[in-house]
Scaffold this motif. Structure first.
Motif, PDB file in Angstrom:
ATOM      1  N   TYR A 150     -19.468   2.206  -3.968  1.00  0.00           N
ATOM      2  CA  TYR A 150     -18.311   3.113  -4.029  1.00  0.00           C
ATOM      3  C   TYR A 150     -17.327   2.784  -2.916  1.00  0.00           C
ATOM      4  O   TYR A 150     -17.718   2.590  -1.766  1.00  0.00           O
ATOM      5  CB  TYR A 150     -18.780   4.563  -3.879  1.00  0.00           C
TER       6      TYR A 150
ATOM      7  N   SER B 138      -9.690   4.971  -1.242  1.00  0.00           N
ATOM      8  CA  SER B 138      -8.448   4.359  -0.756  1.00  0.00           C
ATOM      9  C   SER B 138      -8.517   4.015   0.732  1.00  0.00           C
ATOM     10  O   SER B 138      -7.868   3.065   1.169  1.00  0.00           O
ATOM     11  CB  SER B 138      -7.263   5.289  -1.013  1.00  0.00           C
TER      12      SER B 138
ATOM     13  N   ILE C  75      -7.218  -1.162 -10.427  1.00  0.00           N
ATOM     14  CA  ILE C  75      -6.270  -0.044 -10.549  1.00  0.00           C
ATOM     15  C   ILE C  75      -5.163  -0.205  -9.500  1.00  0.00           C
ATOM     16  O   ILE C  75      -3.991   0.036  -9.772  1.00  0.00           O
ATOM     17  CB  ILE C  75      -6.974   1.323 -10.375  1.00  0.00           C
TER      18      ILE C  75
ATOM     19  N   ARG D 247     -14.140   6.825 -11.768  1.00  0.00           N
ATOM     20  CA  ARG D 247     -12.704   7.057 -11.582  1.00  0.00           C
ATOM     21  C   ARG D 247     -12.431   8.545 -11.319  1.00  0.00           C
ATOM     22  O   ARG D 247     -11.595   8.888 -10.485  1.00  0.00           O
ATOM     23  CB  ARG D 247     -11.934   6.608 -12.816  1.00  0.00           C
TER      24      ARG D 247
ATOM     25  N   LEU E  62     -13.560   9.369  -7.885  1.00  0.00           N
ATOM     26  CA  LEU E  62     -12.583   8.843  -6.917  1.00  0.00           C
ATOM     27  C   LEU E  62     -11.412   9.820  -6.732  1.00  0.00           C
ATOM     28  O   LEU E  62     -10.986  10.068  -5.594  1.00  0.00           O
ATOM     29  CB  LEU E  62     -12.060   7.484  -7.399  1.00  0.00           C
TER      30      LEU E  62
ATOM     31  N   ILE F  33       3.290   0.584  -5.872  1.00  0.00           N
ATOM     32  CA  ILE F  33       2.132  -0.291  -6.011  1.00  0.00           C
ATOM     33  C   ILE F  33       2.491  -1.730  -5.633  1.00  0.00           C
ATOM     34  O   ILE F  33       1.628  -2.557  -5.395  1.00  0.00           O
ATOM     35  CB  ILE F  33       1.551  -0.197  -7.446  1.00  0.00           C
TER      36      ILE F  33
ATOM     37  N   LEU G  92      -2.496   5.086  -1.011  1.00  0.00           N
ATOM     38  CA  LEU G  92      -3.043   4.759  -2.334  1.00  0.00           C
ATOM     39  C   LEU G  92      -3.689   5.948  -3.027  1.00  0.00           C
ATOM     40  O   LEU G  92      -3.817   5.952  -4.240  1.00  0.00           O
ATOM     41  CB  LEU G  92      -4.105   3.657  -2.198  1.00  0.00           C
ATOM     42  N   GLY G  93      -4.140   6.944  -2.255  1.00  0.00           N
ATOM     43  CA  GLY G  93      -4.903   8.053  -2.828  1.00  0.00           C
ATOM     44  C   GLY G  93      -4.148   8.784  -3.924  1.00  0.00           C
ATOM     45  O   GLY G  93      -4.667   9.013  -5.016  1.00  0.00           O
TER      46      GLY G  93
ATOM     47  N   TYR H  46      -1.641   7.644  -5.560  1.00  0.00           N
ATOM     48  CA  TYR H  46      -1.431   6.681  -6.659  1.00  0.00           C
ATOM     49  C   TYR H  46      -2.645   6.687  -7.593  1.00  0.00           C
ATOM     50  O   TYR H  46      -2.495   6.740  -8.822  1.00  0.00           O
ATOM     51  CB  TYR H  46      -1.200   5.273  -6.082  1.00  0.00           C
ATOM     52  N   PHE H  47      -3.851   6.654  -7.017  1.00  0.00           N
ATOM     53  CA  PHE H  47      -5.067   6.658  -7.849  1.00  0.00           C
ATOM     54  C   PHE H  47      -5.127   7.931  -8.706  1.00  0.00           C
ATOM     55  O   PHE H  47      -5.426   7.880  -9.894  1.00  0.00           O
ATOM     56  CB  PHE H  47      -6.330   6.575  -6.991  1.00  0.00           C
TER      57      PHE H  47
ATOM     58  N   GLU I 206      -2.587   7.798 -11.471  1.00  0.00           N
ATOM     59  CA  GLU I 206      -2.897   6.730 -12.425  1.00  0.00           C
ATOM     60  C   GLU I 206      -4.058   7.123 -13.344  1.00  0.00           C
ATOM     61  O   GLU I 206      -4.067   6.789 -14.525  1.00  0.00           O
ATOM     62  CB  GLU I 206      -3.240   5.459 -11.634  1.00  0.00           C
ATOM     63  N   ILE I 207      -5.044   7.821 -12.793  1.00  0.00           N
ATOM     64  CA  ILE I 207      -6.279   8.088 -13.536  1.00  0.00           C
ATOM     65  C   ILE I 207      -6.214   9.401 -14.319  1.00  0.00           C
ATOM     66  O   ILE I 207      -6.647   9.463 -15.475  1.00  0.00           O
ATOM     67  CB  ILE I 207      -7.485   8.089 -12.560  1.00  0.00           C
TER      68      ILE I 207
ATOM     69  N   SER J 221      -5.324   3.923 -17.044  1.00  0.00           N
ATOM     70  CA  SER J 221      -4.792   2.610 -16.687  1.00  0.00           C
ATOM     71  C   SER J 221      -5.170   1.562 -17.729  1.00  0.00           C
ATOM     72  O   SER J 221      -4.424   0.638 -17.990  1.00  0.00           O
ATOM     73  CB  SER J 221      -5.264   2.181 -15.307  1.00  0.00           C
TER      74      SER J 221
END
Lengths: 113, 146
Positions: free
Chosen positions: A55, A58, A93, B39, B42, B96, B104-105, B107-108, B111-112, B140
């Motif tokens: 795992y 970010s 991603i 995902r 995350l 991106i 990035l957090g 963004y993830f 995106e998800i 994605s």
């Protein structure tokens, strides 16, 4: 979840950092500290083995991006090897798979060092 | 009928692995796609990280309340904090195309997840609601196909 970091000298100026455990907000500072130490030693190449990382979030990705930036500044090769499916998915991603040098095996990662 | 699990943790990242285990167990026991589970986990992790960093200013003893609701087609996550509020319009992912650490957090999450809402219409803190259609492809992947 604890994080375990192991350093293996490869004998040709390349060093492998094996990371075992999850890389998240609580553990990524440990990886950053370790990478900082390795860059201070002016290694020819730093290979980060992610085969035991199930795992990454970010903060872990950010740490590796920092490593990549330090490698450009220090003229050190910085390579990632053996990404697990989850880690690879997160890199995909983030559209970062093509930004890093990523290898399937240690043998490939050590070529051209 | 939706099943719901509630969890409250202190705002300390050392509890993230516990949250991951709970969510992973919940989603696997409902036969959610194996590709999608990491995902979703995350996104929860990233939301909690943002709360610690921005709402609580890295203070580690404040509450983060979570609820996870699962129905046949929908996974709904609600995450509540009681810290500093910010204008939801200011919560933006980084481009991106920028190769730099951090940012990035969000963004993830965008995106998800299929739906992301920040509600600050309360005295303190923020309620974040994230939804994912479990019958659809991961967002994605869908974008890559499209």
């Amino acid at each position: 979840m604890s994080l375990d970091l192991k350093i293996n000298q490869n004998g040709n100026g390349a060093v492998t950092l094996l990371i075992e455990g999850d890389i998240d907000m609580s553990s990524s500072p440990l990886v950053r500290t370790q990478l900082t130490d390795l860059f201070k030693k002016n290694q020819k190449a730093i290979i980060v083995d992610l085969s035991k990382v199930a795992y990454v979030d970010s903060s872990g990705i950010a740490t590796l991006v920092e490593g990549l930036q330090w490698s450009h500044a220090n003229n050190t090769k910085f390579r990632l090897v053996c990404l697990t499916p989850m880690v690879k998915d997160v890199f995909e991603i983030a559209r970062l798979l093509t930004v890093f040098e990523v290898f399937e095996s240690h043998k490939e990662a050590l070529e051209g060092v | 009928m939706a099943e719901s699990v509630k969890l409250t943790i202190p705002s300390d990242p050392k509890y993230f692995s516990l949250v991951r285990k709970v969510v992973f167990h919940l989603l696997t026991s409902h036969a959610v796609s194996r590709d999608l589970i990491p995902r979703l986990v995350l996104c929860i992790d990233e939301a909690c990280s943002n709360i610690i960093k921005y709402s609580y200013g890295d203070c580690n003893d404040q509450p983060i309340e979570m609820s996870f609701s699962l129905s046949e087609n929908l996974f709904e996550i609600k995450i509540r904090d009681f810290g500093k509020q910010c204008d939801p319009k200011d919560i933006k992912p980084r481009s991106i195309h920028e190769i730099k650490p951090g940012g990035l957090g969000t963004y993830f999450i965008n995106e998800i997840m299929d739906e992301v809402k920040y509600c600050t219409n309360r005295d303190k803190g923020t309620l974040l609601t994230m939804c994912k259609d479990l019958k659809g492809e991961p967002t994605s992947i869908r974008k890559e196909i499209g």
